[in-house]
Design an enzyme around this catalytic site. Structure first.
Site, PDB file in Angstrom:
ATOM      1  N   CYS A 161      -2.319  -2.233   7.853  1.00 49.64           N
ATOM      2  CA  CYS A 161      -2.287  -3.199   6.737  1.00 49.64           C
ATOM      3  C   CYS A 161      -1.092  -4.137   6.806  1.00 49.64           C
ATOM      4  O   CYS A 161      -1.193  -5.302   6.408  1.00 49.64           O
ATOM      5  CB  CYS A 161      -2.343  -2.449   5.417  1.00 49.64           C
ATOM      6  N   GLN A 180       7.388 -13.602  21.938  1.00 42.11           N
ATOM      7  CA  GLN A 180       6.997 -15.004  22.126  1.00 42.11           C
ATOM      8  C   GLN A 180       7.661 -15.920  21.099  1.00 42.11           C
ATOM      9  O   GLN A 180       7.017 -16.790  20.515  1.00 42.11           O
ATOM     10  CB  GLN A 180       5.481 -15.152  22.056  1.00 42.11           C
ATOM     11  N   VAL A 199       3.067   0.239   4.327  1.00 42.98           N
ATOM     12  CA  VAL A 199       2.348   1.012   5.349  1.00 42.98           C
ATOM     13  C   VAL A 199       0.924   0.490   5.515  1.00 42.98           C
ATOM     14  O   VAL A 199       0.364  -0.075   4.605  1.00 42.98           O
ATOM     15  CB  VAL A 199       2.308   2.505   4.957  1.00 42.98           C
ATOM     16  N   THR A 200       0.364   0.792   6.683  1.00 41.62           N
ATOM     17  CA  THR A 200       1.010   1.249   7.891  1.00 41.62           C
ATOM     18  C   THR A 200       1.319   0.042   8.778  1.00 41.62           C
ATOM     19  O   THR A 200       0.627  -0.970   8.705  1.00 41.62           O
ATOM     20  CB  THR A 200       0.133   2.245   8.700  1.00 41.62           C
ATOM     21  N   LYS A 204      -7.870  -4.486   4.803  1.00 39.24           N
ATOM     22  CA  LYS A 204      -6.560  -4.142   5.362  1.00 39.24           C
ATOM     23  C   LYS A 204      -5.570  -5.270   5.091  1.00 39.24           C
ATOM     24  O   LYS A 204      -4.416  -5.036   4.757  1.00 39.24           O
ATOM     25  CB  LYS A 204      -6.674  -3.870   6.872  1.00 39.24           C
ATOM     26  N   ASP A 210       0.789  -1.246   0.000  1.00 42.56           N
ATOM     27  CA  ASP A 210       0.000   0.000   0.000  1.00 42.56           C
ATOM     28  C   ASP A 210       0.818   1.291   0.000  1.00 42.56           C
ATOM     29  O   ASP A 210       0.426   2.280   0.654  1.00 42.56           O
ATOM     30  CB  ASP A 210      -0.974   0.019   1.197  1.00 42.56           C
ATOM     31  N   GLU A 232      -4.559  -0.691  -1.385  1.00 43.96           N
ATOM     32  CA  GLU A 232      -5.897  -0.725  -0.777  1.00 43.96           C
ATOM     33  C   GLU A 232      -6.806   0.184  -1.582  1.00 43.96           C
ATOM     34  O   GLU A 232      -6.457   1.341  -1.838  1.00 43.96           O
ATOM     35  CB  GLU A 232      -5.841  -0.247   0.685  1.00 43.96           C
ATOM     36  N   LYS A 277      -6.606  -4.749  -3.134  1.00 53.48           N
ATOM     37  CA  LYS A 277      -7.286  -5.380  -1.997  1.00 53.48           C
ATOM     38  C   LYS A 277      -8.329  -4.429  -1.408  1.00 53.48           C
ATOM     39  O   LYS A 277      -8.070  -3.233  -1.232  1.00 53.48           O
ATOM     40  CB  LYS A 277      -6.259  -5.785  -0.937  1.00 53.48           C
TER      41      LYS A 277
HETATM   42  N1  TIU Z   1      -2.692   0.465   4.203  1.00 52.41           N
HETATM   43  C1  TIU Z   1      -3.193   0.812   5.410  1.00 52.41           C
HETATM   44  O1  TIU Z   1      -2.542   0.652   6.436  1.00 52.41           O
HETATM   45  N2  TIU Z   1      -4.448   1.420   5.415  1.00 52.41           N
HETATM   46  C2  TIU Z   1      -4.860   2.277   6.397  1.00 52.41           C
HETATM   47  O2  TIU Z   1      -5.998   2.769   6.367  1.00 52.41           O
HETATM   48  N3  TIU Z   1      -3.963   2.600   7.375  1.00 52.41           N
HETATM   49  C3  TIU Z   1      -4.106   3.511   8.365  1.00 52.41           C
HETATM   50  O3  TIU Z   1      -3.245   3.526   9.244  1.00 52.41           O
HETATM   51  N4  TIU Z   1      -5.109   4.355   8.343  1.00 52.41           N
END
Ligand code: TIU
Length: 229
Positions: free
Chosen positions: A164, A204, A159-160, A134, A26, A74, A131
């Site tokens: 995701c 863990q 990210v993030t 997430k 993403d 996304e 996709k």
């Molecule tokens: N790709 C992804 O992490 N989508 C999000 O909406 N992330 C946020 O942190 N908002």
């Protein structure tokens, strides 16, 4: 092919380059560039942009060795038929998913904001998985692509970190894929969430996977022959 060992936490990550894919999650303008959806949510995108340069170095290194690269984005169909109303409603945003923002319709496939940032643009032949959720496995053909190519290990960037990336690593782990997350190639709008998310992955005994850095991976890849160009 000889297995490669990368210094990582909780212990060294070993992988076969021929059975490993780099996943770039993403890295789209909506999340990473000023004026996109991420910034509209009130976030400072500079913390995400720090992941671009190290990810570019990793991209160059794995491409040079003929390893598989897969990108995800996304986003949703223009008719919003794959957008749960609950996701649309979340946040009570004045300009939310599907609405027209400064980079076109927010998180809609084909719009300028949905594109991957130019620094990390997919090369010809690299799959791009669109996709709606997430996680990169939910409602996509990512698992089919990985199984068909004999992939068993994933090097994860993007990210993030806690959204995701984490969801995807959890999905991959449950499906039997081994994940190495590169701490400097993933990023969050929230430093404390980034740190906690990485700790959760490697805790863990590596409950979800391994954590290392681009530098450690690049060092390990030095020993892997470059493909003839
Ligand atoms: N790709 C992804 O992490 N989508 C999000 O909406 N992330 C946020 O942190 N908002």
């Amino acid at each position: 092919m000889a297995r490669v060992s990368v210094p990582a936490e909780p212990y060294a990550f070993e992988f076969d380059p021929a059975a490993t894919a780099l996943l770039v999650i993403d890295m789209q303008r909506d999340f990473v560039e000023p004026g996109g959806f991420g910034e509209m949510l009130g976030n400072d995108v500079s913390s995400l942009r720090r992941a671009i340069a190290p990810t570019r170095r990793v991209l160059d290194a794995v491409r040079a060795r003929g390893m598989m690269v897969i990108h995800t984005r996304e986003g949703h169909r223009p008719d919003l038929s794959d957008l749960p109303p609950t996701k649309k409603a979340r946040g009570r945003l004045a300009c939310g998913i599907g609405d027209v923002g400064p980079m076109g319709r927010v998180l809609i496939r084909g719009e300028p904001g949905h594109e991957i940032v130019p620094e990390l643009a997919p090369a010809p032949g690299e799959p791009v998985v669109d996709k709606p959720g997430k996680g990169a496995f939910y409602a996509t053909d990512l698992e089919l692509i990985l199984r068909e190519r004999g992939v068993r290990s994933l090097i994860v960037t993007g990210v993030t970190t806690e959204v995701c990336v984490h969801t995807t690593v959890r999905e991959a782990n449950d499906r039997g894929f081994e994940c190495l997350v590169l701490a400097d190639c993933v990023a969050s709008y929230f430093p404390e969430f980034h740190d906690a998310a990485l700790k959760m992955i490697k805790a863990q005994g590596g409950i979800f996977g391994w954590v290392s850095t681009s530098e450690a991976l690049l060092g390990a890849l030095q020993g892997v022959q470059r493909k003839a160009s």
